[in-house]
Write a protein that holds these residues in place. Structure first.
Motif, mmCIF file in Angstrom:
data_model
loop_
_atom_site.group_PDB
_atom_site.id
_atom_site.type_symbol
_atom_site.label_atom_id
_atom_site.label_comp_id
_atom_site.label_asym_id
_atom_site.label_seq_id
_atom_site.Cartn_x
_atom_site.Cartn_y
_atom_site.Cartn_z
ATOM 1 N N ASN A 618 0.818 -1.224 0.000
ATOM 2 C CA ASN A 618 0.000 0.000 0.000
ATOM 3 C C ASN A 618 0.848 1.268 0.000
ATOM 4 O OD1 ASN A 618 -2.358 -1.620 0.172
ATOM 5 N ND2 ASN A 618 -2.143 -1.722 2.401
ATOM 6 N N GLY A 619 1.905 1.267 -0.793
ATOM 7 C CA GLY A 619 2.762 2.449 -0.908
ATOM 8 C C GLY A 619 3.822 2.569 0.156
ATOM 9 N N ASP A 620 3.757 1.734 1.199
ATOM 10 C CA ASP A 620 4.775 1.729 2.242
ATOM 11 C C ASP A 620 5.731 0.567 2.008
ATOM 12 O OD1 ASP A 620 3.482 3.855 3.430
ATOM 13 O OD2 ASP A 620 2.368 2.606 4.846
ATOM 14 N N LYS A 636 14.174 -6.358 14.040
ATOM 15 C CA LYS A 636 13.292 -5.203 14.077
ATOM 16 C C LYS A 636 12.503 -5.122 12.785
ATOM 17 C CE LYS A 636 13.404 -0.166 14.772
ATOM 18 N NZ LYS A 636 14.282 0.976 15.090
ATOM 19 N N LEU A 637 11.216 -4.899 12.902
ATOM 20 C CA LEU A 637 10.364 -4.627 11.749
ATOM 21 C C LEU A 637 10.163 -3.123 11.651
ATOM 22 C CD1 LEU A 637 7.237 -6.436 10.514
ATOM 23 C CD2 LEU A 637 7.034 -4.013 11.046
ATOM 24 N N SER A 638 10.438 -2.562 10.472
ATOM 25 C CA SER A 638 10.297 -1.127 10.240
ATOM 26 C C SER A 638 9.371 -0.900 9.059
ATOM 27 C CB SER A 638 11.655 -0.474 9.949
ATOM 28 O OG SER A 638 12.584 -0.743 10.969
ATOM 29 N N ILE A 639 8.544 0.130 9.147
ATOM 30 C CA ILE A 639 7.658 0.504 8.043
ATOM 31 C C ILE A 639 8.003 1.936 7.641
ATOM 32 C CG2 ILE A 639 5.279 0.808 7.279
ATOM 33 C CD1 ILE A 639 4.427 -1.303 9.265
ATOM 34 N N LEU A 640 8.432 2.095 6.376
ATOM 35 C CA LEU A 640 8.783 3.398 5.831
ATOM 36 C C LEU A 640 7.663 3.899 4.932
ATOM 37 C CD1 LEU A 640 12.520 2.852 4.799
ATOM 38 C CD2 LEU A 640 11.641 3.805 6.929
ATOM 39 N N THR A 641 7.477 5.205 4.940
ATOM 40 C CA THR A 641 6.461 5.822 4.093
ATOM 41 C C THR A 641 7.019 7.105 3.501
ATOM 42 O OG1 THR A 641 4.112 6.456 4.074
ATOM 43 C CG2 THR A 641 5.425 7.253 5.914
ATOM 44 N N LYS A 653 7.216 5.242 9.565
ATOM 45 C CA LYS A 653 5.811 5.307 9.961
ATOM 46 C C LYS A 653 5.638 4.602 11.299
ATOM 47 C CE LYS A 653 2.112 5.345 7.273
ATOM 48 N NZ LYS A 653 1.115 4.929 6.246
ATOM 49 N N SER A 654 6.329 3.470 11.456
ATOM 50 C CA SER A 654 6.278 2.734 12.717
ATOM 51 C C SER A 654 7.376 1.695 12.732
ATOM 52 C CB SER A 654 4.916 2.057 12.892
ATOM 53 O OG SER A 654 4.695 1.128 11.839
ATOM 54 N N HIS A 655 7.550 1.086 13.877
ATOM 55 C CA HIS A 655 8.517 0.000 13.992
ATOM 56 C C HIS A 655 8.105 -0.909 15.143
ATOM 57 C CE1 HIS A 655 10.460 1.877 17.538
ATOM 58 N NE2 HIS A 655 10.191 3.012 16.921
ATOM 59 N N LEU A 656 8.695 -2.094 15.148
ATOM 60 C CA LEU A 656 8.385 -3.109 16.155
ATOM 61 C C LEU A 656 9.674 -3.858 16.474
ATOM 62 C CD1 LEU A 656 5.806 -4.392 17.550
ATOM 63 C CD2 LEU A 656 5.916 -6.137 15.771
ATOM 64 N N PRO A 657 10.009 -4.020 17.782
ATOM 65 C CA PRO A 657 9.262 -3.616 18.972
ATOM 66 C C PRO A 657 9.368 -2.113 19.219
ATOM 67 C CG PRO A 657 11.342 -4.635 19.576
ATOM 68 C CD PRO A 657 11.227 -4.792 18.101
ATOM 69 N N ASN A 658 8.484 -1.610 20.064
ATOM 70 C CA ASN A 658 8.471 -0.197 20.428
ATOM 71 C C ASN A 658 7.983 -0.063 21.859
ATOM 72 O OD1 ASN A 658 5.525 -0.166 20.355
ATOM 73 N ND2 ASN A 658 5.722 -0.160 18.122
ATOM 74 N N LYS A 659 7.851 1.165 22.321
ATOM 75 C CA LYS A 659 7.460 1.406 23.711
ATOM 76 C C LYS A 659 6.086 0.814 24.011
ATOM 77 C CE LYS A 659 6.928 5.165 27.067
ATOM 78 N NZ LYS A 659 6.996 6.638 27.262
ATOM 79 N N LYS A 660 5.156 0.962 23.080
ATOM 80 C CA LYS A 660 3.817 0.437 23.279
ATOM 81 C C LYS A 660 3.779 -1.075 23.109
ATOM 82 C CE LYS A 660 -0.852 0.707 21.276
ATOM 83 N NZ LYS A 660 -1.684 1.339 20.207
ATOM 84 N N ARG A 661 4.584 -1.579 22.162
ATOM 85 C CA ARG A 661 4.629 -3.012 21.862
ATOM 86 C C ARG A 661 6.070 -3.495 22.082
ATOM 87 N NH1 ARG A 661 -0.901 -4.190 20.878
ATOM 88 N NH2 ARG A 661 -1.733 -2.695 19.353
ATOM 89 N N PRO A 662 6.473 -3.755 23.319
ATOM 90 C CA PRO A 662 7.887 -4.058 23.602
ATOM 91 C C PRO A 662 8.317 -5.489 23.296
ATOM 92 C CG PRO A 662 6.613 -4.057 25.631
ATOM 93 C CD PRO A 662 5.665 -3.633 24.542
ATOM 94 N N GLU A 663 7.367 -6.383 22.978
ATOM 95 C CA GLU A 663 7.729 -7.777 22.765
ATOM 96 C C GLU A 663 8.637 -7.924 21.544
ATOM 97 O OE1 GLU A 663 5.606 -12.177 22.601
ATOM 98 O OE2 GLU A 663 4.389 -10.372 22.359
#
Length: 892
Positions: A618-620, A636-641, A653-663
């Motif tokens: 979807n463009g990302d 690490k999973l990263s999403i670029l936009t 745009k986002s990444h995982l893990p992060n503060k909200k999703r630390p797993e």
């Protein structure tokens, strides 16, 4: 609010007129000559912890703030300012004073000296003279992250209404750092340093005491003294609140601040690719790259094909992205099968098939010798890479092979003298005509085909009299020799049939990595060839090392390590920098540059494996990388936009893990064995002792999260999507200690992503057994179900078993061949139908090394009632379900 007198800040501000100039309105590249000679911002040396410099540049003016300690260990700061002459700066430090009684700036005195030597955008040599002593330092940019942001606030800030003090603010992804330059009660300059620890809005300040630059080193000691919060109004204005533990005039309450420097978003970006104004600029860059050449050394799968019914009753090459074909050794349609390489060198084998896929006849077509130029000897150290098949033509590709000396990828000098030969054969069913040939002066790294357009990613370091230049260590002589070369001598070449060789790239289609540590003569090219009009060729290049390519239906992503690769010692070990750069090119007629982005960590694997860590959705762009965290490997999973505010940049745009999703994705030091993007999910397999299958939800690109985890023994190296929310895994069985026990095929139920379930495990062979699909996804063949039969799949395997020997237990080779499986109508079970054994251990034979290597490159095509199996350059044919072939290659 910077601690500089108004006259100093005014002088500096008068030069802040750098415009973000683009080389071409059609792409997002910058003009290389418009980039600052170094990356503005905070710099430091690992040999002088506790000290640092904020170095800024505008016009030809360099402006520096040094924070350090005086001879008594107290924190003090200085400024320096002067025009840059060439790549050098030589100026005096200014020590400032404040009138604490009248609360106003009182002036400065000259004290000490600063010399800077700009080596490259990411390396500066400094000589700092203070208190009658000097210290030499090698400076590097201060960086916790190299990730681009939409509107970064990093820079020098001050209060334009009440100048004379200020603030360095550094914003790098989740990290915020601050230096507050102000005065003590006696009006002497002092400073505070702080950070948000990567997870807070507030910067917590400490006041440090340490040793001066020329003093014997002592550990800096910090004491908590207060905090700062910010609110910004755009990129260059805002307000600051500073709370200090001891109330003073230097507490600030909603104080207005303005960026002394120009906003980073308004400056030429070091994160995008650059081009040159003039041919001589590119030539000068390449000549400098050749001077550094001898020392500038610096299995899982991705987007699933759509599960739609096959229009013809045969399996096709298993690819990453539906509609993006990949090169392979076996290509088939309903009438013909072609293999390359075959048993005989430079020979394509053509097999005619009946309506069921049974082999009828075999004919061989010998290609021309691989000769770079008329009168040259044929290239001998080449590899036959494989084929592309269309209804009207067949394309075969051969390329010289790089000599493997340690980590050959990072040694640029080894990549001279390469050639790629692309032969396009017209076909009448199974008959081939004499080909037309495209020749490239470099080594093929990867390729793709979309419709009639063939895309080749190739690497080249053109030879420019190597026997003369590289044996001479006198830099001045080398420069004189290189100065005699024209641009056309310094770039890779392309040739159509027997026409003259022509430059593949020039100023208009050459890009440079702005943050390359040293100028590079190493090219990575992406060439588009129109298979229906060979005069229609377009190439773009990046000077510098590029690891791999990922291709979607409308874009190509070239991936490179952010600061290249380096060999720190004579042994061939290379180090990765802290981030990976990704450059996007649109697959249009011009291969237009779209933009660049960065992600933390690095891609694992070679150019065949690494692309499967990326997916365009979807463009990302979704990317899975590995990084080291306090000595442990993490993923690490990263999403670029695309940035909405900065042309040519792709931002987080986002990444995982992060503060909200630390797993975390995987436990510490587990290896990521497989990834597969299916619809709105990412399935990832990690392994060390057991096999956790992670289900990552990508519904909301702003908030990816781990939705489910399944732990089972062993691991899957390849994941293949099936209908009815099922997932097939091919890999290795393992015990609780991680010891591999044989080939394993697993069937998973993913209908409930929160609770993925293992339906069935089948183990074939014992320890040491392998399958072709573990090494390359082309080793897996899948034939969708029809109205009259269930879905089928096939995997080439090599089997071993443990036997006793005088040296103890060994894993002895037993057999190799194609294993055939059938799924039931509900896709909740599968069975081994038959194995077509092509090689079996004979009496006294204990080693099947050559056979195992051939089986690891095994390929198959499945038809309605037949199958064909490629192994070791030869082709077998058989009825589905038979273990005895009905077509056996000659000599077998």
């Amino acid at each position: 609010m910077f601690s500089f007198p108004r006259i100093v800040s005014s002088l500096f501000l008068s030069f802040l007129l750098i415009a973000h100039v683009h080389a071409n309105s059609l792409d997002a590249s910058t003009v290389y000559s418009k980039l600052p000679p170094f990356k503005p911002g905070l710099w430091w040396s690992n040999t002088a912890n506790g000290h640092g410099l904020d170095i800024q540049y505008a016009g030809d003016i360099v402006f520096v703030v040094l924070y350090t300690y005086d001879e008594n260990g107290k924190p003090i700061w200085y400024t320096a300012e002067a025009p840059l002459k060439g790549k050098k700066l030589d100026t005096e430090f200014l020590k400032h004073h404040w009138d604490s009684h009248n609360h106003q700036y009182q002036g400065f005195k000259r004290e000490g000296r600063l010399q800077l030597d700009i080596k490259n955008p990411y390396s500066i040599g400094a000589i700092i003279e203070l208190n009658g002593a000097s210290r030499e330092l090698d400076l590097s940019p201060f960086a916790q992250s190299n990730i681009s942001q939409d509107e970064p606030k990093t820079g020098l800030w001050y209060n334009p209404v009440n100048s004379g003090y200020g603030f360095t603010y550094v914003e790098q992804q989740r990290w915020k750092f601050g230096l507050y330059y102000y005065y003590d009660p006696e009006g002497e300059p002092t400073w505070l340093y702080g950070s948000n620890n990567g997870n807070q809005e507030t910067i917590s300040f400490q006041r440090f005491e340490g040793s001066c630059l020329s003093c014997d080193h002592t550990q800096s000691i910090g004491v908590d003294v207060g905090s700062a919060t910010f609110s910004f109004n755009g990129a260059t204005q805002g307000n600051i609140n500073i709370q200090l533990d001891q109330r003073s005039q230097w507490e600030l309450h909603n104080s207005p601040i303005h960026m002394l420097t120009k906003a980073e978003s308004e400056l030429p970006s070091f994160s995008t690719l650059s081009r040159f104004d003039e041919d001589h600029d590119l030539a000068d860059y390449l000549r400098e790259g050749y001077l550094h050449l001898s020392r500038n050394i610096g299995a899982d799968f991705s987007p699933a094909p759509t599960l739609s019914p096959s229009s013809t009753a045969l399996s096709s090459t298993n690819v990453q992205v539906e509609g993006v074909d990949e090169i392979d050794f076996l290509k088939s349609d309903t009438l013909c099968a072609f293999t390359y390489p075959s048993e005989k060198a430079l020979t394509i084998s053509s097999y005619s098939l009946d309506g069921d896929g049974k082999i009828i006849t075999n004919k061989q077509f010998t290609k021309q010798g691989l000769i770079p130029n008329q009168g040259d000897a044929a290239v001998s150290n080449y590899g036959d890479l494989g084929l592309y098949l269309r209804e009207q033509d067949l394309t075969s590709i051969s390329s010289t092979q790089i000599a493997s000396y340690g980590d050959a990828w990072i040694q640029d000098e080894l990549w001279q003298g390469g050639h790629t030969f692309i032969d396009i054969h017209k076909r009448e069913q199974c008959e081939l005509t004499a080909p037309q040939r495209i020749s490239l002066s470099g080594y093929t790294v990867s390729s793709r085909r979309i419709g009639k357009q063939l895309y080749i990613l190739w690497r080249s370091v053109p030879s420019v009299g190597a026997s003369i230049i590289w044996n001479n260590n006198d830099q001045s002589v080398l420069r004189e020799q290189l100065a005699l070369l024209e641009l056309t001598d310094l770039v890779p070449k392309v040739r159509i049939n027997n026409q003259e060789w022509k430059p593949a790239v020039g100023r208009d289609n050459s890009y440079v990595l702005a943050n390359q540590e040293l100028p590079a003569s190493n090219f990575m090219m992406l060439t588009r060839i129109n298979l229906e009009d060979l005069e229609d060729i377009k190439t773009i290049s990046i000077a510098g090392q590029t690891e791999t390519i990922y291709v979607s239906n409308n874009a190509a992503y070239l991936v490179s390590n952010s600061q290249g690769y380096r060999i720190p010692t004579q042994s061939h070990f290379y180090t990765y920098a802290y981030s990976t750069q990704i450059h996007k090119f649109k697959l249009d007629a011009n291969l237009s540059y779209v933009g660049s982005g960065s992600v933390d960590g690095y891609l694992e694997g070679n150019s065949d494996v690494a692309p499967f860590r990326l997916s365009e959705r979807n463009g990302d762009l979704v990317v899975v990388t590995r990084f080291d965290d306090r000595g442990s490997s993490r993923y690490k999973l990263s999403i670029l936009t695309p940035s909405e505010k900065r042309q040519g940049l792709m931002i987080y745009k986002s990444h995982l893990p992060n503060k909200k999703r630390p797993e975390a994705i995987g436990k510490p030091d587990e290896r990521l064995e497989a990834t597969r993007f299916i619809d709105n999910k990412l399935y990832a397999v990690t392994f060390r002792q057991i096999d956790p299958l992670y289900v990552i939800n990508l519904d909301d690109h702003n908030d990816p999260f781990i939705e489910g985890i399944l732990e089972v023994p062993g691991f899957s190296s390849y994941l293949h999507p099936l209908p009815n929310n099922k997932l097939l895994g091919i890999g290795q069985a393992a015990d609780e200690q991680g010891r591999r026990l044989g080939n394993q095929i697993s069937l998973f139920d993913i209908s409930n992503p929160k609770v993925p379930a293992l339906i069935k495990n089948t183990v074939i062979g014992e320890t040491g057994s392998t399958s072709a699909a573990q090494y390359n996804h082309h080793g897996f063949s899948y034939l969708p179900a029809s109205n009259t039969r269930n879905a089928r799949f096939a995997v080439p395997m090599t089997l071993r078993k443990e036997v006793s020997s005088i040296h103890g237990p060994i894993n002895e080779w037993q057999s190799s061949g194609l294993y055939q499986f059938e799924l039931n109508s509900e896709f909740d079970n599968f069975n081994l139908v038959q194995n077509l054994t092509t090689h079996r251990k004979s009496a006294g034979q204990t080693s099947g090394g050559a056979i195992s290597v051939a089986a690891a490159r095994g390929r198959s095509t499945l038809f309605e009632n037949q199958l064909i199996y490629y192994e070791g350059g030869r082709l077998w044919g058989a009825k589905w379900g038979d273990n005895v072939p009905d077509y056996v290659p000659n000599g077998h």
